[in-house]
Design a protein around this motif. Structure first.
Motif, PDB file in Angstrom:
ATOM      1  N   LYS A 181     -11.379  -3.788 -12.175  1.00 23.91           N
ATOM      2  CA  LYS A 181     -11.154  -3.710 -10.720  1.00 23.91           C
ATOM      3  C   LYS A 181     -10.890  -2.262 -10.298  1.00 23.91           C
ATOM      4  O   LYS A 181     -11.470  -1.774  -9.324  1.00 23.91           O
ATOM      5  N   GLU A 182     -10.009  -1.569 -11.054  1.00 23.74           N
ATOM      6  CA  GLU A 182      -9.694  -0.172 -10.715  1.00 23.74           C
ATOM      7  C   GLU A 182     -10.924   0.720 -10.868  1.00 23.74           C
ATOM      8  O   GLU A 182     -11.176   1.600 -10.030  1.00 23.74           O
ATOM      9  N   ILE A 183     -11.672   0.485 -11.922  1.00 21.47           N
ATOM     10  CA  ILE A 183     -12.879   1.297 -12.150  1.00 21.47           C
ATOM     11  C   ILE A 183     -13.831   1.173 -10.959  1.00 21.47           C
ATOM     12  O   ILE A 183     -14.358   2.174 -10.451  1.00 21.47           O
ATOM     13  N   ILE A 184     -14.008  -0.051 -10.505  1.00 22.77           N
ATOM     14  CA  ILE A 184     -14.946  -0.278  -9.399  1.00 22.77           C
ATOM     15  C   ILE A 184     -14.395   0.287  -8.087  1.00 22.77           C
ATOM     16  O   ILE A 184     -15.133   0.871  -7.289  1.00 22.77           O
ATOM     17  N   GLU A 185     -13.098   0.150  -7.897  1.00 25.00           N
ATOM     18  CA  GLU A 185     -12.503   0.629  -6.637  1.00 25.00           C
ATOM     19  C   GLU A 185     -12.426   2.152  -6.570  1.00 25.00           C
ATOM     20  O   GLU A 185     -12.559   2.738  -5.493  1.00 25.00           O
ATOM     21  N   LYS A 186     -12.217   2.800  -7.706  1.00 27.03           N
ATOM     22  CA  LYS A 186     -11.942   4.240  -7.686  1.00 27.03           C
ATOM     23  C   LYS A 186     -13.113   5.113  -8.125  1.00 27.03           C
ATOM     24  O   LYS A 186     -12.950   6.318  -8.307  1.00 27.03           O
ATOM     25  N   SER A 187     -14.258   4.516  -8.347  1.00 25.76           N
ATOM     26  CA  SER A 187     -15.425   5.325  -8.739  1.00 25.76           C
ATOM     27  C   SER A 187     -16.677   4.712  -8.116  1.00 25.76           C
ATOM     28  O   SER A 187     -16.596   3.727  -7.379  1.00 25.76           O
TER      29      SER A 187
END
Lengths: 246, 68
Positions: A181-187
Motif C-alpha cells: 500500500k505504501e509503495i503504491i501511494e508514495k511512488s
C-alpha cells in the motif's frame, strides 16, 4: 494525442548514452510544452550476429501525450538529436506510432514480438511503416536502425515488455521495509508482483533492495519481488539478475 | 578449454555462455578495460562482471568482448 516513440540503440562503442538520449528527449517534450512523457523503457531484442558484434541488442521507447501541432517540431528535434549523438558507423533509427491513426495495432505487436525471437530485415520494417499511423526515420548508416526502433514502439505498446530507466527510491533506501500500500501511494508503482507474476495484497511487506528497478507489465509500472522465507518482511525487491528476463 | 573462441570476424566470443556468473566476475576483476555499462543494460548483481561491461555485445550463445 497519445504517441509511442522508439529509438534504436546506436551508441558509440566507448560512449554512453542510449538511455541518456531518450531521457533527454522526454525531458525536452515536457519542458518545451509539447506534451507529457512517460518514463522511458529499455527493450531486449534478438541478438542477431550483425548487431551482436557491433552494438547492443536493445532499443528504447516511451509513450507520451503530445499536442498535435507540435508533432513536426518534435520529430525534427528528435532526428537531429539522435543523429548528432551517433557516429559514422552507427545505424540509428527513430519510429513513432500514433495508435488513434492506426487501423490495426496487432500487426505491429506481432512484428515486435518476433524481433525478440528471430532476425527481421529492414524491408519488413519499411513495409510496416507504409501502414497508417506509423512513421519511421532512417537516421544514419545502413538504415537497419529502423528495425529496432519500430520493435521498441511495438513492445512498449504491448504493455508487457521492458524495464524502466532509473531506480525506485523509497523511504530510507536499501533495507527500508514498506507495505505494498505504501509503495503504491508514495511512488509511481501501480502494482507489485512476485516472480510467478502473482499480484501481492496491499498489506504485504517488502524490503527494498540496493537497486530497485521497475518493469512494464499489464500496462502498469510494476515492482517485482521474491520471497525472503521469513515472516516479516515476506518479500524483497527482485535483483538485477532476476530482472534480466525483462 | 579456453574461455574465449574466435568468431568469423576474428572477434573473441566468451565460451562459457550467459550464466557463468562467477567466472565472468573473475575475468572482469582482472580486466583493465572494464567499464560499467548504463544501469538499464546491467544483468549481474555483481557490478564488476563482463556481463555488465560496456564493451560486451550479446550474441545468441554468450557475448563478444570488443576490447580483446
Amino acid at each position: 494525442m497519445k504517441i509511442f516513440v522508439g529509438i534504436d540503440d546506436s551508441r558509440r562503442l566507448d560512449g554512453g548514452g542510449a538511455g541518456e538520449i531518450v531521457s533527454l528527449l522526454t525531458r525536452t517534450i515536457d519542458e518545451k510544452g509539447w506534451g507529457k512523457s512517460a518514463i522511458p523503457s529499455r527493450h531486449r531484442l534478438y541478438p542477431h550476429p550483425d548487431t551482436g558484434y557491433r552494438k547492443h541488442n536493445t532499443a528504447r521507447s516511451f509513450s507520451a501525450e503530445v499536442k498535435e501541432q507540435y508533432m513536426e517540431e518534435l520529430i525534427d528535434y528528435a532526428c537531429v538529436m539522435i543523429k548528432s549523438n551517433g557516429t559514422s558507423d552507427s545505424n540509428s533509427g527513430l519510429a513513432i506510432a500514433v495508435p488513434e491513426r492506426m487501423d490495426n495495432t496487432d500487426e505491429l505487436i506481432d512484428y515486435a514480438y518476433r524481433t525478440k525471437e528471430t532476425m527481421i530485415n529492414s524491408d519488413e520494417a519499411l513495409a510496416m511503416a507504409k501502414k497508417p499511423g506509423l512513421y519511421i526515420f532512417e537516421l544514419s548508416g545502413n538504415g537497419k536502425g529502423i528495425i529496432g526502433a519500430l520493435a521498441a514502439v511495438g513492445l512498449r505498446m504491448t504493455g508487457n515488455d521492458g524495464q524502466f530507466r532509473g531506480k525506485l527510491q523509497l523511504g530510507t533506501g536499501e533495507g527500508y521495509i514498506a507495505t505494498v500500500k505504501e509503495i503504491i501511494e508514495k511512488s509511481h508503482i501501480e502494482q507489485v508482483k512476485n516472480m510467478d507474476f502473482e499480484n501481492l495484497g496491499t498489506e504485504e511487506s517488502v524490503r527494498m533492495g540496493e537497486k530497485v528497478k521497475v518493469v512494464l507489465l499489464d500496462h502498469q509500472y510494476t515492482l517485482m519481488v521474491f520471497p525472503t522465507d521469513r515472516q516479516h518482511p515476506r518479500w524483497q525487491t527482485s535483483t538485477t539478475n532476476m530482472l534480466r528476463i525483462f | 578449454m579456453s574461455e574465449w573462441s574466435k568468431n568469423e570476424l576474428g572477434q573473441y566470443e566468451y565460451a562459457g555462455g550467459k550464466e557463468d556468473w562467477e567466472k565472468v566476475e573473475q575475468i572482469a576483476s582482472l580486466c583493465e578495460k572494464f567499464v560499467i555499462d548504463e544501469e538499464d543494460e546491467l544483468v549481474s548483481d555483481e557490478e564488476r562482471s563482463c556481463y555488465n561491461c560496456r564493451f560486451r555485445r550479446w550474441t545468441k550463445s554468450a557475448f563478444v568482448c570488443m576490447r580483446r
